[in-house]
Write a protein that holds these residues in place. Structure first.
Motif, short mmCIF file in Angstrom:
data_model
loop_
_atom_site.label_atom_id
_atom_site.label_comp_id
_atom_site.label_asym_id
_atom_site.label_seq_id
_atom_site.Cartn_x
_atom_site.Cartn_y
_atom_site.Cartn_z
N HIS A 102 0.90 -1.37 0.00
CA HIS A 102 -0.02 0.09 0.02
C HIS A 102 0.92 1.22 0.05
O HIS A 102 1.78 1.30 0.83
N ILE A 103 0.66 2.05 -1.12
CA ILE A 103 1.26 3.54 -1.07
C ILE A 103 0.28 4.48 -0.12
O ILE A 103 -0.68 4.55 -0.84
N SER A 104 0.78 4.87 0.79
CA SER A 104 -0.22 5.99 1.57
C SER A 104 0.21 7.31 0.84
O SER A 104 1.53 7.67 0.71
N GLY A 105 -0.55 8.11 0.57
CA GLY A 105 -0.48 9.65 -0.19
C GLY A 105 -0.65 10.54 0.92
O GLY A 105 0.04 11.64 1.04
N THR B 195 6.03 9.09 -1.38
CA THR B 195 5.57 7.84 -0.76
C THR B 195 5.46 7.87 0.78
O THR B 195 6.45 8.22 1.35
N GLY C 199 -4.85 6.09 0.12
CA GLY C 199 -3.69 5.50 -0.42
C GLY C 199 -4.02 4.62 -1.86
O GLY C 199 -5.17 4.51 -2.13
N SER D 288 -2.22 14.64 -2.61
CA SER D 288 -1.23 13.90 -1.73
C SER D 288 0.06 14.87 -2.03
O SER D 288 0.63 15.27 -0.97
N ASP E 143 -1.87 1.16 7.06
CA ASP E 143 -1.65 0.12 5.99
C ASP E 143 -2.40 -1.14 5.84
O ASP E 143 -2.93 -1.61 5.03
#
Ligand SMILES: Nc1ncnc2c1ncn2[C@@H]1O[C@H](COP(=O)(O)OP(=O)(O)OP(=O)(O)O)[C@@H](O)[C@H]1O
Ligand SMILES: CC(C)(CO)[C@@H](O)C(=O)[O-]
Length: 280
Positions: A12-15, A240, A34, A209, A137
């Motif tokens: 998972h890419i959190s923005g 990221t 994300g 983001s 996440d």
């Protein structure tokens, strides 16, 4: 042959995010947005007298994973675990959460624990919060999509949508998540920068983001240089969270990011963690 179970969890890419403090780990986490990605962690689990974890990244092996060991301990099982991933660790791809989710999914089948997917996610979330390796996440990676989490923890309302377009990412090195999550100053700046709405599409996700990353003061000089190149080319991009890396969307993203390192082309995941196989 030793009985083994193999499972996979997406990363998972959190923005953007904001910490939410609850009365315990279950109600502590974050709100934010994300992208759950089709790359993540594959975990192979076998029964053992004592728990050990081997972390394999592109053929290199490291020993130990506090959140994974904690989660197995809490279940009262001991296992020999090997996690494998292709994306770099600590670079903001949510791999600690993916490692715990994949390992618990495999352990659940291996030891016939009868846990629901919710139970697995709740235990993985607790391990992440206790170790400060993540806040949102696990909530994101329990299913796929571009996600907007409206509350903390795995039972919060979560909006998901599934665009076809890929996201591109480049990593400049690790940034230990716990170091940022343990800083009250960083948390206050992050809270003030939080954009209080969900993204409408992938481009909007990149733009929201970016506004957050800039206002939060989290951007390191190396990341800023990549973002400046993206700006010059009209490519929506941001950092990221929490890693020393950049994600970007749109057709020109691949070309611009390739000037700074190996570009990952990531698709939006369609599903969360799942069992791959049981042997024998
Ligand atoms: N692939 C993995 N397998 C097992 N444990 C992992 C893995 N990735 C991370 N961890 C555990 O999580 C700890 C913290 O990792 P960190 O939060 O820096 O990485 P990350 O989850 O990849 O990054 P981020 O949360 O920024 O996306 C590591 O020290 C390790 O114990
Ligand atoms: C804190 C965090 C950015 C770490 O990856 C993530 O868990 C999140 O969005 O809550």
């Amino acid at each position: 042959m030793v009985r083994t179970a193999v499972a996979f969890s997406p990363g998972h890419i959190s923005g953007y995010f904001k910490r939410v403090e609850g009365s315990g780990p279950g109600s502590t986490g974050s709100v934010g947005a994300g992208v759950v990605i089709d790359e993540g962690v594959r975990s192979t689990v076998a029964p053992a007298a004592a728990t050990s974890v081997r972390v394999v990244w592109r053929g290199r092996v490291a020993a130990g994973s506090p959140p994974v060991e904690y989660a197995l301990d809490r279940l009262g099982v001991a296992a020999r675990v090997t996690t494998e991933c292709r994306l770099p660790i600590g670079a903001g791809f949510g791999l600690s959460a993916a490692a715990v989710l994949a390992t618990l999914t495999a352990a659940n089948h291996l030891f016939d624990l009868g846990l629901s997917a919710d139970d697995v996610a709740a235990r993985a979330h607790e391990a992440e919060v206790v170790h400060r390796t993540g806040l949102g996440d696990v909530a994101a990676s329990q299913a796929g999509g571009v996600v907007c989490r409206m509350g903390p923890g795995i039972h919060a309302e979560i909006i998901r949508f599934y665009p076809e377009e890929p996201l591109y990412a480049v990593s400049l090195g690790p940034l230990p998540t716990a170091s940022v999550l343990s800083s009250p100053e960083a948390m206050a700046r992050i809270a003030a920068a939080y954009p209080d709405r969900c993204p409408g599409d992938l481009t909007d996700f990149c733009l929201l983001s970016r506004r957050f990353a800039q206002a939060s003061g989290l951007i390191a000089p190396g990341v800023q240089r990549v973002l400046a190149a993206c700006d010059a080319a009209g490519v929506p991009a941001s950092m990221t969270m929490l890693g020393n890396g950049v994600f970007a969307c749109g057709d020109a993203a691949d070309r611009v990011l390739s000037g700074f390192g190996e570009v990952e082309r990531l698709n939006v995941a369609r599903r969360g963690a799942y069992l791959i196989e049981m042997k024998p």
